[in-house]
Design a protein around this motif. Structure first.
Motif, PDB file in Angstrom:
ATOM      1  N   LEU A  80       0.860  -1.196   0.000  1.00  0.00           N
ATOM      2  CA  LEU A  80       0.000   0.000   0.000  1.00  0.00           C
ATOM      3  C   LEU A  80       0.889   1.236   0.000  1.00  0.00           C
ATOM      4  O   LEU A  80       1.273   1.772   1.036  1.00  0.00           O
ATOM      5  N   LEU A  81       1.211   1.706  -1.189  1.00  0.00           N
ATOM      6  CA  LEU A  81       2.233   2.732  -1.366  1.00  0.00           C
ATOM      7  C   LEU A  81       1.960   4.023  -0.600  1.00  0.00           C
ATOM      8  O   LEU A  81       2.918   4.656  -0.125  1.00  0.00           O
ATOM      9  N   PRO A  82       0.709   4.494  -0.450  1.00  0.00           N
ATOM     10  CA  PRO A  82       0.509   5.732   0.312  1.00  0.00           C
ATOM     11  C   PRO A  82       1.011   5.673   1.755  1.00  0.00           C
ATOM     12  O   PRO A  82       1.203   6.721   2.385  1.00  0.00           O
ATOM     13  N   ARG A  83       1.252   4.489   2.288  1.00  0.00           N
ATOM     14  CA  ARG A  83       1.735   4.347   3.661  1.00  0.00           C
ATOM     15  C   ARG A  83       3.245   4.487   3.786  1.00  0.00           C
ATOM     16  O   ARG A  83       3.770   4.608   4.898  1.00  0.00           O
ATOM     17  N   TYR A  84       3.984   4.458   2.655  1.00  0.00           N
ATOM     18  CA  TYR A  84       5.430   4.296   2.739  1.00  0.00           C
ATOM     19  C   TYR A  84       6.180   5.294   1.859  1.00  0.00           C
ATOM     20  O   TYR A  84       5.652   5.818   0.888  1.00  0.00           O
ATOM     21  N   ASP A  85       7.452   5.474   2.208  1.00  0.00           N
ATOM     22  CA  ASP A  85       8.366   6.253   1.396  1.00  0.00           C
ATOM     23  C   ASP A  85       8.729   5.420   0.162  1.00  0.00           C
ATOM     24  O   ASP A  85       9.219   4.296   0.290  1.00  0.00           O
ATOM     25  N   PRO A  86       8.494   5.926  -1.041  1.00  0.00           N
ATOM     26  CA  PRO A  86       8.827   5.148  -2.240  1.00  0.00           C
ATOM     27  C   PRO A  86      10.278   4.683  -2.277  1.00  0.00           C
ATOM     28  O   PRO A  86      10.563   3.594  -2.790  1.00  0.00           O
ATOM     29  N   ARG A 110      -3.229   1.345  -3.940  1.00  0.00           N
ATOM     30  CA  ARG A 110      -3.305   2.772  -3.629  1.00  0.00           C
ATOM     31  C   ARG A 110      -4.078   3.060  -2.351  1.00  0.00           C
ATOM     32  O   ARG A 110      -4.264   4.222  -1.981  1.00  0.00           O
ATOM     33  N   ALA A 111      -4.540   2.043  -1.643  1.00  0.00           N
ATOM     34  CA  ALA A 111      -5.245   2.255  -0.383  1.00  0.00           C
ATOM     35  C   ALA A 111      -4.240   2.526   0.737  1.00  0.00           C
ATOM     36  O   ALA A 111      -3.036   2.384   0.566  1.00  0.00           O
ATOM     37  N   GLY A 112      -4.768   2.918   1.893  1.00  0.00           N
ATOM     38  CA  GLY A 112      -3.925   3.062   3.074  1.00  0.00           C
ATOM     39  C   GLY A 112      -3.490   4.471   3.397  1.00  0.00           C
ATOM     40  O   GLY A 112      -2.710   4.688   4.330  1.00  0.00           O
ATOM     41  N   GLY A 113      -3.936   5.464   2.655  1.00  0.00           N
ATOM     42  CA  GLY A 113      -3.546   6.837   2.932  1.00  0.00           C
ATOM     43  C   GLY A 113      -4.116   7.776   1.894  1.00  0.00           C
ATOM     44  O   GLY A 113      -4.955   7.390   1.079  1.00  0.00           O
ATOM     45  N   LEU A 114      -3.671   9.017   1.929  1.00  0.00           N
ATOM     46  CA  LEU A 114      -4.136  10.001   0.955  1.00  0.00           C
ATOM     47  C   LEU A 114      -3.670   9.604  -0.438  1.00  0.00           C
ATOM     48  O   LEU A 114      -2.500   9.287  -0.653  1.00  0.00           O
ATOM     49  N   ALA A 115      -4.606   9.617  -1.368  1.00  0.00           N
ATOM     50  CA  ALA A 115      -4.303   9.128  -2.711  1.00  0.00           C
ATOM     51  C   ALA A 115      -4.028  10.244  -3.711  1.00  0.00           C
ATOM     52  O   ALA A 115      -3.718   9.953  -4.862  1.00  0.00           O
ATOM     53  N   ARG A 116      -4.104  11.502  -3.285  1.00  0.00           N
ATOM     54  CA  ARG A 116      -3.997  12.580  -4.283  1.00  0.00           C
ATOM     55  C   ARG A 116      -2.621  12.642  -4.933  1.00  0.00           C
ATOM     56  O   ARG A 116      -2.489  13.084  -6.077  1.00  0.00           O
ATOM     57  N   ASP A 117      -1.571  12.210  -4.200  1.00  0.00           N
ATOM     58  CA  ASP A 117      -0.247  12.228  -4.793  1.00  0.00           C
ATOM     59  C   ASP A 117       0.204  10.844  -5.218  1.00  0.00           C
ATOM     60  O   ASP A 117       1.386  10.625  -5.494  1.00  0.00           O
ATOM     61  N   PHE A 118      -0.740   9.894  -5.301  1.00  0.00           N
ATOM     62  CA  PHE A 118      -0.366   8.521  -5.643  1.00  0.00           C
ATOM     63  C   PHE A 118       0.310   8.424  -7.003  1.00  0.00           C
ATOM     64  O   PHE A 118       1.328   7.720  -7.130  1.00  0.00           O
ATOM     65  N   PRO A 119      -0.186   9.085  -8.055  1.00  0.00           N
ATOM     66  CA  PRO A 119       0.514   8.978  -9.346  1.00  0.00           C
ATOM     67  C   PRO A 119       1.968   9.423  -9.272  1.00  0.00           C
ATOM     68  O   PRO A 119       2.857   8.793  -9.873  1.00  0.00           O
ATOM     69  N   ARG A 121       3.912   9.387  -6.554  1.00  0.00           N
ATOM     70  CA  ARG A 121       4.649   8.409  -5.761  1.00  0.00           C
ATOM     71  C   ARG A 121       4.951   7.161  -6.588  1.00  0.00           C
ATOM     72  O   ARG A 121       6.048   6.589  -6.499  1.00  0.00           O
ATOM     73  N   LEU A 122       4.001   6.747  -7.400  1.00  0.00           N
ATOM     74  CA  LEU A 122       4.217   5.573  -8.231  1.00  0.00           C
ATOM     75  C   LEU A 122       5.272   5.855  -9.297  1.00  0.00           C
ATOM     76  O   LEU A 122       6.132   5.006  -9.572  1.00  0.00           O
TER      77      LEU A 122
END
Length: 324
Positions: A80-86, A110-119, A121-122
């Motif tokens: 769950l990438l929103p939880r961690y430092d990439p 993408r679950a587990g945190g704020l998703a607005r910056d998910f793209p 972070r990925l």
């Protein structure tokens, strides 16, 4: 017709009379069996704060599974990438892929945190796993998969050139459209044809009767979870003693995404303590409706309206087979 390639997405469920450490060891045993049976991939899911799931650190479990298997691909489904430092995720999987080159999958959710910056972070994670990224840089980088249940995730995976898995077990509607978007965007971004995988719920057992027992335990677990009773999966003995109310048995007929078990919301009463079978392998959301019925009928209803892309198993690469 191309023979489908099957894989396992394991949520490491905890049985009613078992402990989390036993569930984790059961996952290792299941991975060994899956490799012997010719499965292509084995992924560990990530869950937090639930008494029904033991896999809170899928990257650690993936390392153990890699050590206890020899050739099957092993990975996460997903981190769950929103939880961690990439950067930390890239370092962890750089180590795993260095120790087990050509066998590591990095599935991302993408679950587990704020998703607005998910793209962003990925994209950062993708860059860190490339040349000039993290140390160690593995000889064969992990294969990245984006797990999603909608068109937005599909488009993002195509744009970044990653693999994509559609979570039909989580949200059965829209799979065909998501794969169409993914493949179109992937080809535009890379110039290559895309594959993909379809994650579905499957009940398997040595006999139809045993499969029925497992399916009914799953139905009761889901109904209670809808009531807010987050507990281990009940055993068949517990399920057999349970009595469904009329409202619980008949609620939700004609739901838009196929049958759903809404007995907990519609008045199914709890008649005993929730407990869970140790070998459950299940997914989280899509759940049949009404009084428990035959597993085959549940699966047919669950897949209503979805044409598996690329062949009967979906995606042209791997079907996702969940062991109940």
């Amino acid at each position: 017709m191309t023979k489908p390639r099957l894989s396992v997405l394991d949520q490491t469920p905890v049985g009613e009379d078992h402990t989390p450490d036993q569930a984790l060891r059961a996952s290792v045993d299941l991975a060994r069996a899956a490799e012997t049976l010719g499965y292509t991939r084995y992924w560990a899911a990530e869950h937090h704060g639930s008494p029904g799931f033991a896999s809170s650190a899928p990257e650690i479990l993936a390392g153990a599974l890699l050590a206890h298997t020899s050739h099957m691909r092993i990975g996460t489904g997903g981190v769950l990438l929103p939880r961690y430092d990439p950067a930390k995720v890239a370092e962890v999987f750089g180590v795993l892929a260095s120790l087990h080159p050509g066998r590591v999958d990095l599935g991302i959710g993408r679950a587990g945190g704020l998703a607005r910056d998910f793209p962003q972070r990925l994209a950062q994670l993708t860059a860190l796993l490339g040349e000039g990224g993290v140390v160690p840089h593995p000889p064969v980088p992990p294969q990245m998969w984006l797990l999603g249940a909608g068109r937005e995730s599909a488009r993002l995976a195509g744009l970044l050139g990653t693999e994509f898995t559609f979570g039909h077990f989580f949200s059965p509607a829209g799979g065909t459209e998501a794969f169409d978007d993914y493949r179109a965007q992937f080809r535009r971004a890379t110039g290559r044809p895309a594959g993909g995988a379809l994650a579905v719920r499957v009940v398997t057992a040595d006999s139809a009767g045993r499969a029925e027992e497992l399916a009914q335990s799953l139905l009761l677990w889901r109904a209670r979870k809808d009531l807010g009773q987050d507990a281990p999966l009940p055993s068949y003995e517990t399920t057999r003693r349970h009595r469904w109310t009329g409202a619980g048995a008949g609620a939700g007929q004609g739901a838009p995404h196929g049958p759903r078990l809404r007995g907990a919301r519609a008045g199914a009463r709890r008649t005993d303590r929730a407990r869970r079978h140790p070998r459950g392998r299940r997914a989280d959301r899509q759940h049949p409706d009404g009084r428990p019925s035959r597993p085959a009928a549940l699966l047919r209803a669950a897949g209503r309206g979805l044409r598996p892309p690329g062949g009967p198993a979906g995606g042209g690469r791997d079907g996702r087979r969940l062991r109940p």
